[in-house]
Design a protein around this motif. Structure first.
Motif, PDB file in Angstrom:
ATOM      1  N   ILE A  66       0.854  -1.186   0.000  1.00  0.00           N
ATOM      2  CA  ILE A  66       0.000   0.000   0.000  1.00  0.00           C
ATOM      3  C   ILE A  66       0.892   1.239   0.000  1.00  0.00           C
ATOM      4  N   LEU A  67       0.678   2.101  -0.983  1.00  0.00           N
ATOM      5  CA  LEU A  67       1.363   3.390  -1.112  1.00  0.00           C
ATOM      6  C   LEU A  67       2.880   3.284  -1.218  1.00  0.00           C
ATOM      7  N   GLY A  68       3.403   2.127  -1.502  1.00  0.00           N
ATOM      8  CA  GLY A  68       4.848   1.977  -1.552  1.00  0.00           C
ATOM      9  C   GLY A  68       5.492   2.113  -0.179  1.00  0.00           C
ATOM     10  N   ILE A  69       4.676   2.094   0.870  1.00  0.00           N
ATOM     11  CA  ILE A  69       5.173   2.304   2.236  1.00  0.00           C
ATOM     12  C   ILE A  69       5.040   1.034   3.065  1.00  0.00           C
ATOM     13  N   LEU A  70       3.881   0.378   2.988  1.00  0.00           N
ATOM     14  CA  LEU A  70       3.618  -0.838   3.751  1.00  0.00           C
ATOM     15  C   LEU A  70       3.535  -2.030   2.809  1.00  0.00           C
ATOM     16  N   ALA A  71       4.218  -3.100   3.163  1.00  0.00           N
ATOM     17  CA  ALA A  71       4.157  -4.308   2.338  1.00  0.00           C
ATOM     18  C   ALA A  71       4.202  -5.530   3.244  1.00  0.00           C
ATOM     19  N   SER A  72       3.434  -6.558   2.863  1.00  0.00           N
ATOM     20  CA  SER A  72       3.459  -7.812   3.613  1.00  0.00           C
ATOM     21  C   SER A  72       3.016  -8.939   2.700  1.00  0.00           C
ATOM     22  N   GLY A  73       3.334 -10.148   3.098  1.00  0.00           N
ATOM     23  CA  GLY A  73       2.896 -11.308   2.344  1.00  0.00           C
ATOM     24  C   GLY A  73       4.009 -12.312   2.149  1.00  0.00           C
ATOM     25  N   ASP A  74       3.707 -13.324   1.371  1.00  0.00           N
ATOM     26  CA  ASP A  74       4.620 -14.441   1.146  1.00  0.00           C
ATOM     27  C   ASP A  74       4.379 -14.942  -0.271  1.00  0.00           C
ATOM     28  N   THR A  75       5.326 -14.769  -1.161  1.00  0.00           N
ATOM     29  CA  THR A  75       5.158 -15.202  -2.545  1.00  0.00           C
ATOM     30  C   THR A  75       6.047 -16.398  -2.888  1.00  0.00           C
ATOM     31  N   ARG A  76       6.460 -17.142  -1.880  1.00  0.00           N
ATOM     32  CA  ARG A  76       7.310 -18.301  -2.146  1.00  0.00           C
ATOM     33  C   ARG A  76       6.537 -19.403  -2.872  1.00  0.00           C
ATOM     34  N   VAL A  77       7.228 -20.110  -3.731  1.00  0.00           N
ATOM     35  CA  VAL A  77       6.629 -21.238  -4.455  1.00  0.00           C
ATOM     36  C   VAL A  77       6.171 -22.302  -3.463  1.00  0.00           C
ATOM     37  N   GLU A  78       6.943 -22.537  -2.421  1.00  0.00           N
ATOM     38  CA  GLU A  78       6.587 -23.539  -1.417  1.00  0.00           C
ATOM     39  C   GLU A  78       5.248 -23.208  -0.746  1.00  0.00           C
ATOM     40  N   THR A  79       5.016 -21.923  -0.481  1.00  0.00           N
ATOM     41  CA  THR A  79       3.754 -21.500   0.133  1.00  0.00           C
ATOM     42  C   THR A  79       2.594 -21.709  -0.829  1.00  0.00           C
ATOM     43  N   ALA A  80       2.797 -21.367  -2.098  1.00  0.00           N
ATOM     44  CA  ALA A  80       1.747 -21.582  -3.104  1.00  0.00           C
ATOM     45  C   ALA A  80       1.422 -23.068  -3.231  1.00  0.00           C
ATOM     46  N   MET A  81       2.454 -23.914  -3.202  1.00  0.00           N
ATOM     47  CA  MET A  81       2.234 -25.367  -3.271  1.00  0.00           C
ATOM     48  C   MET A  81       1.434 -25.852  -2.075  1.00  0.00           C
ATOM     49  N   ALA A  82       1.806 -25.406  -0.888  1.00  0.00           N
ATOM     50  CA  ALA A  82       1.092 -25.819   0.326  1.00  0.00           C
ATOM     51  C   ALA A  82      -0.360 -25.343   0.285  1.00  0.00           C
ATOM     52  N   ASN A  83      -0.589 -24.120  -0.179  1.00  0.00           N
ATOM     53  CA  ASN A  83      -1.945 -23.581  -0.250  1.00  0.00           C
ATOM     54  C   ASN A  83      -2.821 -24.337  -1.248  1.00  0.00           C
ATOM     55  N   GLY A  84      -2.218 -24.976  -2.246  1.00  0.00           N
ATOM     56  CA  GLY A  84      -2.983 -25.738  -3.233  1.00  0.00           C
ATOM     57  C   GLY A  84      -2.941 -27.234  -3.017  1.00  0.00           C
ATOM     58  N   GLY A  85      -2.270 -27.686  -1.957  1.00  0.00           N
ATOM     59  CA  GLY A  85      -2.144 -29.121  -1.705  1.00  0.00           C
ATOM     60  C   GLY A  85      -1.343 -29.824  -2.789  1.00  0.00           C
ATOM     61  N   ILE A  86      -0.310 -29.178  -3.286  1.00  0.00           N
ATOM     62  CA  ILE A  86       0.492 -29.694  -4.397  1.00  0.00           C
ATOM     63  C   ILE A  86       1.770 -30.332  -3.858  1.00  0.00           C
ATOM     64  N   SER A  87       2.044 -31.555  -4.276  1.00  0.00           N
ATOM     65  CA  SER A  87       3.298 -32.209  -3.893  1.00  0.00           C
ATOM     66  C   SER A  87       4.261 -32.316  -5.079  1.00  0.00           C
ATOM     67  N   LYS A  88       3.736 -32.357  -6.317  1.00  0.00           N
ATOM     68  CA  LYS A  88       4.580 -32.395  -7.510  1.00  0.00           C
ATOM     69  C   LYS A  88       4.266 -31.171  -8.361  1.00  0.00           C
ATOM     70  N   LEU A  89       5.230 -30.271  -8.470  1.00  0.00           N
ATOM     71  CA  LEU A  89       5.053 -29.007  -9.179  1.00  0.00           C
ATOM     72  C   LEU A  89       5.246 -29.213 -10.680  1.00  0.00           C
ATOM     73  N   VAL A  90       4.313 -28.673 -11.483  1.00  0.00           N
ATOM     74  CA  VAL A  90       4.395 -28.776 -12.939  1.00  0.00           C
ATOM     75  C   VAL A  90       4.859 -27.453 -13.540  1.00  0.00           C
TER      76      VAL A  90
END
Length: 114
Positions: A66-90
């Protein structure tokens, strides 16, 4: 009165510059995006890891700014895999959303696999 107007103009210019800097700082290194000032909502940056398997699941991991001042989150591939229940990444994509010169920016890693 003139000084007040000048201060307002300087403040608006700083706001716009901070927003633009913030939007640029969140781009993923493997992504290439067309970016517009008022509104951007694009996907790109495909990285194919296993072309012989069809992806049946999708997971996302996002960061927000927000506004180039506040930032948060997690964009790791491992997190995306866990959030989708993925064990083998395509393959992996990245999405980028920017509203009004960086007032709000969102970058997401999208993992697809099984």
């Amino acid at each position: 009165m003139k000084q007040c107007v000048n201060l307002i103009l300087v403040g608006l210019m700083c706001f716009l510059l901070v927003g633009c800097m913030g939007a640029a700082s969140l781009q993923q290194p493997n992504a290439s995006f067309a970016v517009a000032g008022i509104y951007t909502d694009v996907q790109g940056g495909s990285l194919v890891l296993d072309n012989g398997v069809a992806a049946t699941k999708t997971g996302t991991a996002c960061s927000h700014q927000i506004l180039g001042i506040l930032a948060s989150g997690d964009t790791r591939v491992e997190t995306a895999m866990a959030n989708g229940g993925i064990s083998k990444l395509v393959y992996v994509n990245t999405s980028y959303k920017n509203i009004v010169w960086g007032v709000y920016t969102e970058v997401c890693t999208i993992a697809r696999g099984n």
